[in-house]
Design an enzyme around this catalytic site. Sequence first.
Site, PDB file in Angstrom:
ATOM      1  N   TRP A 118      -6.585   6.550 -12.857  1.00  0.00           N
ATOM      2  CA  TRP A 118      -6.691   6.524 -14.324  1.00  0.00           C
ATOM      3  C   TRP A 118      -8.157   6.318 -14.717  1.00  0.00           C
ATOM      4  O   TRP A 118      -8.672   7.010 -15.603  1.00  0.00           O
ATOM      5  CB  TRP A 118      -5.812   5.393 -14.868  1.00  0.00           C
ATOM      6  CG  TRP A 118      -5.681   5.355 -16.359  1.00  0.00           C
ATOM      7  CD1 TRP A 118      -4.701   5.923 -17.113  1.00  0.00           C
ATOM      8  CD2 TRP A 118      -6.568   4.682 -17.279  1.00  0.00           C
ATOM      9  NE1 TRP A 118      -4.910   5.662 -18.444  1.00  0.00           N
ATOM     10  CE2 TRP A 118      -6.055   4.904 -18.574  1.00  0.00           C
ATOM     11  CE3 TRP A 118      -7.731   3.927 -17.140  1.00  0.00           C
ATOM     12  CZ2 TRP A 118      -6.660   4.399 -19.725  1.00  0.00           C
ATOM     13  CZ3 TRP A 118      -8.345   3.427 -18.279  1.00  0.00           C
ATOM     14  CH2 TRP A 118      -7.811   3.664 -19.546  1.00  0.00           C
TER      15      TRP A 118
ATOM     16  N   ASN B 267      -3.598  -4.617   0.400  1.00  0.00           N
ATOM     17  CA  ASN B 267      -4.726  -4.480  -0.531  1.00  0.00           C
ATOM     18  C   ASN B 267      -5.967  -5.289  -0.117  1.00  0.00           C
ATOM     19  O   ASN B 267      -7.059  -5.052  -0.633  1.00  0.00           O
ATOM     20  CB  ASN B 267      -4.315  -4.870  -1.961  1.00  0.00           C
ATOM     21  CG  ASN B 267      -3.421  -3.849  -2.626  1.00  0.00           C
ATOM     22  OD1 ASN B 267      -2.669  -4.169  -3.552  1.00  0.00           O
ATOM     23  ND2 ASN B 267      -3.464  -2.609  -2.172  1.00  0.00           N
ATOM     24  N   TRP B 268      -5.804  -6.231   0.833  1.00  0.00           N
ATOM     25  CA  TRP B 268      -6.990  -6.959   1.329  1.00  0.00           C
ATOM     26  C   TRP B 268      -7.977  -5.985   1.972  1.00  0.00           C
ATOM     27  O   TRP B 268      -9.160  -6.275   2.101  1.00  0.00           O
ATOM     28  CB  TRP B 268      -6.600  -8.023   2.359  1.00  0.00           C
ATOM     29  CG  TRP B 268      -5.867  -9.202   1.809  1.00  0.00           C
ATOM     30  CD1 TRP B 268      -4.587  -9.564   2.107  1.00  0.00           C
ATOM     31  CD2 TRP B 268      -6.351 -10.204   0.903  1.00  0.00           C
ATOM     32  NE1 TRP B 268      -4.239 -10.721   1.435  1.00  0.00           N
ATOM     33  CE2 TRP B 268      -5.305 -11.142   0.690  1.00  0.00           C
ATOM     34  CE3 TRP B 268      -7.566 -10.408   0.239  1.00  0.00           C
ATOM     35  CZ2 TRP B 268      -5.435 -12.245  -0.144  1.00  0.00           C
ATOM     36  CZ3 TRP B 268      -7.694 -11.521  -0.599  1.00  0.00           C
ATOM     37  CH2 TRP B 268      -6.647 -12.419  -0.786  1.00  0.00           C
TER      38      TRP B 268
ATOM     39  N   ARG C 224      -9.038  -3.250   0.802  1.00  0.00           N
ATOM     40  CA  ARG C 224      -9.860  -2.512  -0.179  1.00  0.00           C
ATOM     41  C   ARG C 224     -11.281  -3.080  -0.214  1.00  0.00           C
ATOM     42  O   ARG C 224     -11.514  -4.214   0.238  1.00  0.00           O
ATOM     43  CB  ARG C 224      -9.213  -2.632  -1.563  1.00  0.00           C
ATOM     44  CG  ARG C 224      -7.883  -1.921  -1.586  1.00  0.00           C
ATOM     45  CD  ARG C 224      -7.379  -1.727  -2.978  1.00  0.00           C
ATOM     46  NE  ARG C 224      -6.153  -0.949  -2.913  1.00  0.00           N
ATOM     47  CZ  ARG C 224      -5.697  -0.198  -3.880  1.00  0.00           C
ATOM     48  NH1 ARG C 224      -6.334  -0.133  -5.037  1.00  0.00           N
ATOM     49  NH2 ARG C 224      -4.577   0.484  -3.740  1.00  0.00           N
TER      50      ARG C 224
ATOM     51  N   ASP D  53       1.336   1.722  -9.772  1.00  0.00           N
ATOM     52  CA  ASP D  53       0.341   2.517  -9.058  1.00  0.00           C
ATOM     53  C   ASP D  53      -0.396   3.456 -10.020  1.00  0.00           C
ATOM     54  O   ASP D  53       0.189   3.935 -10.994  1.00  0.00           O
ATOM     55  CB  ASP D  53       1.049   3.344  -7.968  1.00  0.00           C
ATOM     56  CG  ASP D  53       0.080   3.837  -6.905  1.00  0.00           C
ATOM     57  OD1 ASP D  53      -1.092   3.405  -6.918  1.00  0.00           O
ATOM     58  OD2 ASP D  53       0.493   4.653  -6.066  1.00  0.00           O
ATOM     59  N   GLY D  54      -1.666   3.708  -9.725  1.00  0.00           N
ATOM     60  CA  GLY D  54      -2.404   4.717 -10.482  1.00  0.00           C
ATOM     61  C   GLY D  54      -3.557   4.192 -11.319  1.00  0.00           C
ATOM     62  O   GLY D  54      -4.203   4.968 -12.032  1.00  0.00           O
TER      63      GLY D  54
ATOM     64  N   ARG E 115       7.370   6.216  -2.359  1.00  0.00           N
ATOM     65  CA  ARG E 115       7.618   5.340  -1.208  1.00  0.00           C
ATOM     66  C   ARG E 115       7.644   3.887  -1.665  1.00  0.00           C
ATOM     67  O   ARG E 115       7.241   3.573  -2.791  1.00  0.00           O
ATOM     68  CB  ARG E 115       6.576   5.568  -0.120  1.00  0.00           C
ATOM     69  CG  ARG E 115       5.149   5.407  -0.575  1.00  0.00           C
ATOM     70  CD  ARG E 115       4.160   5.496   0.578  1.00  0.00           C
ATOM     71  NE  ARG E 115       2.825   5.301   0.078  1.00  0.00           N
ATOM     72  CZ  ARG E 115       1.973   6.292  -0.217  1.00  0.00           C
ATOM     73  NH1 ARG E 115       2.336   7.545  -0.048  1.00  0.00           N
ATOM     74  NH2 ARG E 115       0.780   6.018  -0.683  1.00  0.00           N
ATOM     75  N   LEU E 116       8.124   3.015  -0.769  1.00  0.00           N
ATOM     76  CA  LEU E 116       8.334   1.616  -1.159  1.00  0.00           C
ATOM     77  C   LEU E 116       7.139   0.716  -0.861  1.00  0.00           C
ATOM     78  O   LEU E 116       7.036  -0.378  -1.421  1.00  0.00           O
ATOM     79  CB  LEU E 116       9.578   1.047  -0.464  1.00  0.00           C
ATOM     80  CG  LEU E 116      10.900   1.734  -0.838  1.00  0.00           C
ATOM     81  CD1 LEU E 116      12.058   1.092  -0.093  1.00  0.00           C
ATOM     82  CD2 LEU E 116      11.155   1.650  -2.339  1.00  0.00           C
TER      83      LEU E 116
END
Length: 295
Positions: free
Chosen positions: A15, A58-59, A61, A10-11, A181-182
């Site tokens: 970034w 993620n779909w 997004r 993640d990130g 979180r998972l």
Amino acid sequence: MSLHVAIIMDGNGRWAQRRGMPRSVGHIHGAKAVNGIVEAAADSGIRTLTLYAFSSDNWGRPNIEVEALMRLLQRYLTTETRQCIEKSIRINVIGRRDRLRQSLVRAIEQSERLTAGCSRMHLRIAIDYSSQHSILEAVRRAPRDGGLSVEEFEGLLAHVDHSVPDTGAVDLLIRTGGEQRLSDFLLWDCAYAELYFTDRLWPDFGEPELQAALKLITVYRRSPMLGLADLRRIDVCAPGVITATTAQGSKPAARSRWIASSNESARIAWFASSSTRRTLSRPKPASSAALSTEL
Ligand code: FPP
């Protein structure tokens, strides 16, 4: 080290945004970090590495980001398969395939076929993956008589996920980017996993950070040897600086600080909160610089 390590990477977006760049540039740098971590994991003797590259959520997004990620994943598989064969790394993509474009499915199948005989490390990449979906799907396919063993259920899950069977449970789950979180990742497989959360954004996560996370599991595995049989919880404050929480009898958990060097064969010192000092001698003594006395 025969471990299964799973990573929620993640990130990437933050970034890139912090550098005034589009989020997709963060994903490109994220893919570079993947190369470094795969190499470091194989060198550390990790048996299985599972990376969360694209969740089913993620779909949702923006199209442009989904498109960039799909292209990046396909490019990774087509360009890195040769490297993986050279390093004897077996590739397996887990998750749904019915919603992926045909060219990506073909790239997945080709990578899996070409690396099927590789045995040094097993690299699993989760694409269109959702644990809840997999578990529900496995339950739907289970025999109606209810006589299902854990092993049989895991076999069904592996089938639904396109996973190589008998991959084994996750020993250590790492999540970068500060969230704890998972996110629907390997919920069944992480039942007994140690959890390691770091604020570091994924493109900045490299070999030293992986080693710091691995130290967590090393400490847990060694805890009876260190006199920490009642170990309840470990927090990694900084690479090499670990806080252990133990439960002593019926008293509330006492906090102890345990400080290890980065050298595997180093002497390990444990400082209890009562200021009792326990020292465990290892075959090779640590350099004095390797042991911190911060208390
Ligand atoms: C989450 O960060 C990351 C993703 C949704 C994609 C992960 C993909 C990669 C690391 C690169 C491609 C992978 C491989 C295996 C080649 P985010 O964008 O949600 O970050 P944010 O929380 O800062 O917005």
